[in-house]
Design an enzyme around this catalytic site. Structure first.
Site, PDB file in Angstrom:
ATOM      1  N   LEU A  65      -9.531   3.099  -9.382  1.00 52.53           N
ATOM      2  CA  LEU A  65      -8.320   2.712 -10.113  1.00 52.53           C
ATOM      3  C   LEU A  65      -8.361   3.244 -11.541  1.00 52.53           C
ATOM      4  O   LEU A  65      -7.364   3.733 -12.070  1.00 52.53           O
ATOM      5  CB  LEU A  65      -8.162   1.189 -10.116  1.00 52.53           C
ATOM      6  CG  LEU A  65      -7.793   0.587  -8.758  1.00 52.53           C
ATOM      7  CD1 LEU A  65      -7.949  -0.919  -8.781  1.00 52.53           C
ATOM      8  CD2 LEU A  65      -6.371   0.965  -8.364  1.00 52.53           C
ATOM      9  N   GLU A  98      -1.794  -0.991 -10.252  1.00 52.10           N
ATOM     10  CA  GLU A  98      -3.033  -0.499 -10.881  1.00 52.10           C
ATOM     11  C   GLU A  98      -3.383  -1.324 -12.126  1.00 52.10           C
ATOM     12  O   GLU A  98      -3.737  -0.785 -13.177  1.00 52.10           O
ATOM     13  CB  GLU A  98      -2.907   0.988 -11.189  1.00 52.10           C
ATOM     14  CG  GLU A  98      -2.647   1.737  -9.898  1.00 52.10           C
ATOM     15  CD  GLU A  98      -3.023   3.184  -9.938  1.00 52.10           C
ATOM     16  OE1 GLU A  98      -3.732   3.591 -10.867  1.00 52.10           O
ATOM     17  OE2 GLU A  98      -2.629   3.884  -8.999  1.00 52.10           O
ATOM     18  N   ILE A 116       0.834  -1.206   0.000  1.00 53.82           N
ATOM     19  CA  ILE A 116       0.000   0.000   0.000  1.00 53.82           C
ATOM     20  C   ILE A 116       0.869   1.257   0.000  1.00 53.82           C
ATOM     21  O   ILE A 116       1.577   1.542   0.976  1.00 53.82           O
ATOM     22  CB  ILE A 116      -0.968  -0.015   1.204  1.00 53.82           C
ATOM     23  CG1 ILE A 116      -1.769  -1.328   1.238  1.00 53.82           C
ATOM     24  CG2 ILE A 116      -1.884   1.213   1.175  1.00 53.82           C
ATOM     25  CD1 ILE A 116      -2.523  -1.665  -0.054  1.00 53.82           C
TER      26      ILE A 116
HETATM   27  C1  LIG Z   1       5.260  -0.365  -5.570  1.00 50.93           C
HETATM   28  C2  LIG Z   1       3.830  -0.834  -5.513  1.00 50.93           C
HETATM   29  C3  LIG Z   1       2.851  -0.006  -4.998  1.00 50.93           C
HETATM   30  C4  LIG Z   1       1.531  -0.455  -4.903  1.00 50.93           C
HETATM   31  N1  LIG Z   1       0.566   0.369  -4.344  1.00 50.93           N
HETATM   32  C5  LIG Z   1      -0.682  -0.117  -4.113  1.00 50.93           C
HETATM   33  C6  LIG Z   1      -1.663   0.666  -3.411  1.00 50.93           C
HETATM   34  O1  LIG Z   1      -1.427   1.840  -3.065  1.00 50.93           O
HETATM   35  N2  LIG Z   1      -2.872   0.100  -3.130  1.00 50.93           N
HETATM   36  C7  LIG Z   1      -3.177  -1.178  -3.503  1.00 50.93           C
HETATM   37  O2  LIG Z   1      -4.282  -1.631  -3.200  1.00 50.93           O
HETATM   38  N3  LIG Z   1      -2.280  -1.956  -4.189  1.00 50.93           N
HETATM   39  C8  LIG Z   1      -1.036  -1.448  -4.489  1.00 50.93           C
HETATM   40  N4  LIG Z   1      -0.109  -2.224  -5.157  1.00 50.93           N
HETATM   41  C9  LIG Z   1      -0.458  -3.602  -5.509  1.00 50.93           C
HETATM   42  C10 LIG Z   1      -0.657  -3.833  -6.992  1.00 50.93           C
HETATM   43  O3  LIG Z   1      -1.832  -3.237  -7.452  1.00 50.93           O
HETATM   44  C11 LIG Z   1      -0.602  -5.366  -7.208  1.00 50.93           C
HETATM   45  O4  LIG Z   1       0.742  -5.748  -7.019  1.00 50.93           O
HETATM   46  C12 LIG Z   1      -1.103  -5.777  -8.587  1.00 50.93           C
HETATM   47  O5  LIG Z   1      -2.504  -5.633  -8.678  1.00 50.93           O
HETATM   48  C13 LIG Z   1      -0.739  -7.240  -8.906  1.00 50.93           C
HETATM   49  O6  LIG Z   1      -1.090  -8.095  -7.885  1.00 50.93           O
HETATM   50  P1  LIG Z   1      -0.018  -9.155  -7.310  1.00 50.93           P
HETATM   51  O7  LIG Z   1       1.252  -8.416  -7.041  1.00 50.93           O
HETATM   52  O8  LIG Z   1      -0.671  -9.838  -6.184  1.00 50.93           O
HETATM   53  O9  LIG Z   1       0.266 -10.129  -8.507  1.00 50.93           O
HETATM   54  P2  LIG Z   1      -0.634 -11.399  -8.901  1.00 50.93           P
HETATM   55  O10 LIG Z   1      -2.056 -11.001  -8.969  1.00 50.93           O
HETATM   56  O11 LIG Z   1      -0.240 -12.525  -8.032  1.00 50.93           O
HETATM   57  O12 LIG Z   1      -0.100 -11.680 -10.373  1.00 50.93           O
HETATM   58  C14 LIG Z   1       1.123 -12.357 -10.653  1.00 50.93           C
HETATM   59  C15 LIG Z   1       1.268 -12.466 -12.159  1.00 50.93           C
HETATM   60  O13 LIG Z   1       0.175 -13.227 -12.684  1.00 50.93           O
HETATM   61  C16 LIG Z   1      -0.434 -12.506 -13.741  1.00 50.93           C
HETATM   62  N5  LIG Z   1      -1.842 -12.841 -13.838  1.00 50.93           N
HETATM   63  C17 LIG Z   1      -2.810 -12.582 -12.930  1.00 50.93           C
HETATM   64  N6  LIG Z   1      -4.004 -13.029 -13.376  1.00 50.93           N
HETATM   65  C18 LIG Z   1      -3.784 -13.543 -14.600  1.00 50.93           C
HETATM   66  C19 LIG Z   1      -4.613 -14.144 -15.582  1.00 50.93           C
HETATM   67  N7  LIG Z   1      -5.942 -14.256 -15.409  1.00 50.93           N
HETATM   68  N8  LIG Z   1      -4.038 -14.591 -16.727  1.00 50.93           N
HETATM   69  C20 LIG Z   1      -2.707 -14.464 -16.925  1.00 50.93           C
HETATM   70  N9  LIG Z   1      -1.868 -13.889 -16.042  1.00 50.93           N
HETATM   71  C21 LIG Z   1      -2.401 -13.437 -14.889  1.00 50.93           C
HETATM   72  C22 LIG Z   1      -0.209 -11.063 -13.380  1.00 50.93           C
HETATM   73  O14 LIG Z   1      -0.362 -10.230 -14.496  1.00 50.93           O
HETATM   74  C23 LIG Z   1       1.222 -11.116 -12.869  1.00 50.93           C
HETATM   75  O15 LIG Z   1       2.111 -11.117 -13.954  1.00 50.93           O
HETATM   76  C24 LIG Z   1       1.201  -1.752  -5.327  1.00 50.93           C
HETATM   77  C25 LIG Z   1       2.204  -2.578  -5.894  1.00 50.93           C
HETATM   78  C26 LIG Z   1       3.494  -2.128  -5.990  1.00 50.93           C
HETATM   79  C27 LIG Z   1       4.549  -3.024  -6.582  1.00 50.93           C
END
Ligand SMILES: Cc1cc2nc3c(=O)[nH]c(=O)nc-3n(C[C@H](O)[C@H](O)[C@H](O)COP(=O)(O)OP(=O)(O)OC[C@H]3O[C@@H](n4cnc5c(N)ncnc54)[C@H](O)[C@@H]3O)c2cc1C
Length: 392
Positions: A247, A371, A171
């Site tokens: 978002l 995002e 976050i």
């Molecule tokens: C620096 C940073 C700041 C952030 N700030 C915020 C914030 O302020 N608030 C907040 O709520 N979140 C925040 N996030 C979280 C961010 O939105 C999530 O990291 C993002 O949505 C991806 O989720 P995950 O990391 O759990 O990856 P996962 O959902 O586990 O995904 C892993 C991989 O699988 C792929 N994948 C997922 N589903 C599918 C599918 N159906 N088919 C094929 N591939 C797929 C993804 O594209 C990715 O490559 C932040 C993240 C970072 C790195």
């Protein structure tokens, strides 16, 4: 034949002609502030993984950059393109600083502005617009990122109160926030809650070991029996559409902002290639180098035209979620390609903090993921083209 004067990459497509005087003025003002007040410190902040977030929030607030596209309650009420250009200049400095502004204005403040009660707006929006109060937006969880519907954080009724339990992860602004917008599962569906950081049971701590967005606070939020009054819920948000709309709102800042990082890489690289001598000639004089610079300038220019077009659609109320996905997917992907290509032109110098290129490249890896990852936006565009969803 005289050698022609170099054209600045921004001038190649003459996009300035598509902007109003006010938009150009806003862009210049933000650029000047970044050059004078931020640029000298950026490498150090990134290196140490620390930066004066509160001080900067107040400075950005004094310039009207926080919630600048929202109307009323102390917000500037400017258009989407003006806001995008401010994001572009902030991200030309560092994606972390644009993230601070995006999360404050487009996620936390927007959620309150769009879904909050009059009392909630009156309490939080003016001090947040001024940068005196900082907000964060807690949607992602350790086991629910791309699929926020899988969230486990729960809000249950206890008499007139709400009690929240769960963990939010990654976050932005979390550990420095005065108020967290937290999305949680309730018996009626997903709802948003305003959680003041002083509430017993609420804790936030930094995620360590980041190699990207080091000039940005990224945190884990823990909610352990957090008791809130009934009026802590955002009254007008019910279901996942609430956070998804926030978002979508914030992604316009990224569509513009990512190009700022790319522009800074390209400006740096052109200057470097004009100075650097290799095999008795300037690096910029080789065809292979010019191909890299030309490709980068083309993608940058096309990305900017797309960003301005999407900004204008937003201003006319006609922007669709799949258009936002197309813009985020294209512009972040191309910005990252530009940063990586520019890094090659700088050779070994490109891997240091003396030049901004690898810092931007590392930052853009996060921007590609947050995002909505590039894969998720690809699937949104794919669904729009085929009518078939391929998420599950
Ligand atoms: C620096 C940073 C700041 C952030 N700030 C915020 C914030 O302020 N608030 C907040 O709520 N979140 C925040 N996030 C979280 C961010 O939105 C999530 O990291 C993002 O949505 C991806 O989720 P995950 O990391 O759990 O990856 P996962 O959902 O586990 O995904 C892993 C991989 O699988 C792929 N994948 C997922 N589903 C599918 C599918 N159906 N088919 C094929 N591939 C797929 C993804 O594209 C990715 O490559 C932040 C993240 C970072 C790195």
């Amino acid at each position: 034949m005289n050698t022609p004067q170099p054209v600045h990459p921004s001038a190649l497509f003459a996009v300035d002609g598509l902007l109003t005087d006010e938009e150009r003025e806003i862009r210049q003002t933000v650029r000047r502030m970044c050059d004078d007040e931020l640029r000298p410190h950026l490498a150090g902040w990134f290196d140490k993984g620390r930066f004066p977030a509160r001080e900067l929030a107040r400075r950005f607030g004094s310039m009207g950059l926080l919630g600048m596209h929202l109307k009323g309650h102390g917000c500037a009420g400017l258009g989407a393109v003006a806001y995008g250009l401010a994001c572009l200049e902030l991200e030309a400095a560092d994606s972390g600083l644009r993230s601070l502004v995006s999360v404050q204005g487009s996620l936390a403040m927007y959620a309150i502005w769009r879904y909050g009660s009059e009392e909630q707006k009156r309490e939080w929006l003016p001090p947040m617009a001024a940068g005196e109060r900082i907000g964060c937006f807690g949607l992602t969880e350790p086991d629910a990122g791309s699929d926020p519907a899988g969230m486990r954080t729960r809000a249950r009724r206890d008499g007139g109160d709400w009690v929240l339990d769960g963990t939010k992860m990654w976050i932005t602004n979390g550990a420095i926030a005065d108020v967290a917008v937290v999305w949680a599962r309730t018996d009626d569906g997903i709802r948003g809650f305003l959680v003041p950081a002083t509430t017993p049971g609420f804790t936030a701590h930094d995620v360590g070991g980041k190699l990207s967005l080091r000039a940005s606070v990224t945190s884990e939020l823990i909610l352990d029996g957090v008791r809130l009054p009934a009026d802590a819920a955002l009254p007008d948000a019910l279901g996942l559409a609430g956070p998804l709309q926030c978002l979508s709102e914030a992604r316009l800042g990224i569509i513009f902002g990512s190009l700022g990082a790319a522009l800074d890489c390209l400006e740096t690289t052109i200057a470097y290639a004009l100075e650097r001598e290799i095999f008795g000639r300037r690096l910029a004089s080789f065809q292979l180098t010019q191909e890299k610079l030309a490709d980068a300038a083309l993608e940058l220019g096309k990305g900017l035209l797309l960003a301005i077009h999407l900004g204008r659609l937003k201003e006319s109320g006609a922007l669709s979620p799949e258009q936002v996905s197309a813009g985020k997917l294209n512009n972040v992907r191309e910005a990252l390609t530009i940063a990586r290509t520019c890094r090659t032109v700088l050779g070994a110098n490109g891997i240091t903090l003396e030049y901004p290129v690898m810092r931007h490249m590392a930052n853009l890896e996060s921007v590609l993921t947050y995002e909505g990852t590039s894969e998720i936006h690809t699937l949104v565009v794919g669904r729009a083209l085929t009518g078939l969803q391929a998420f599950r």
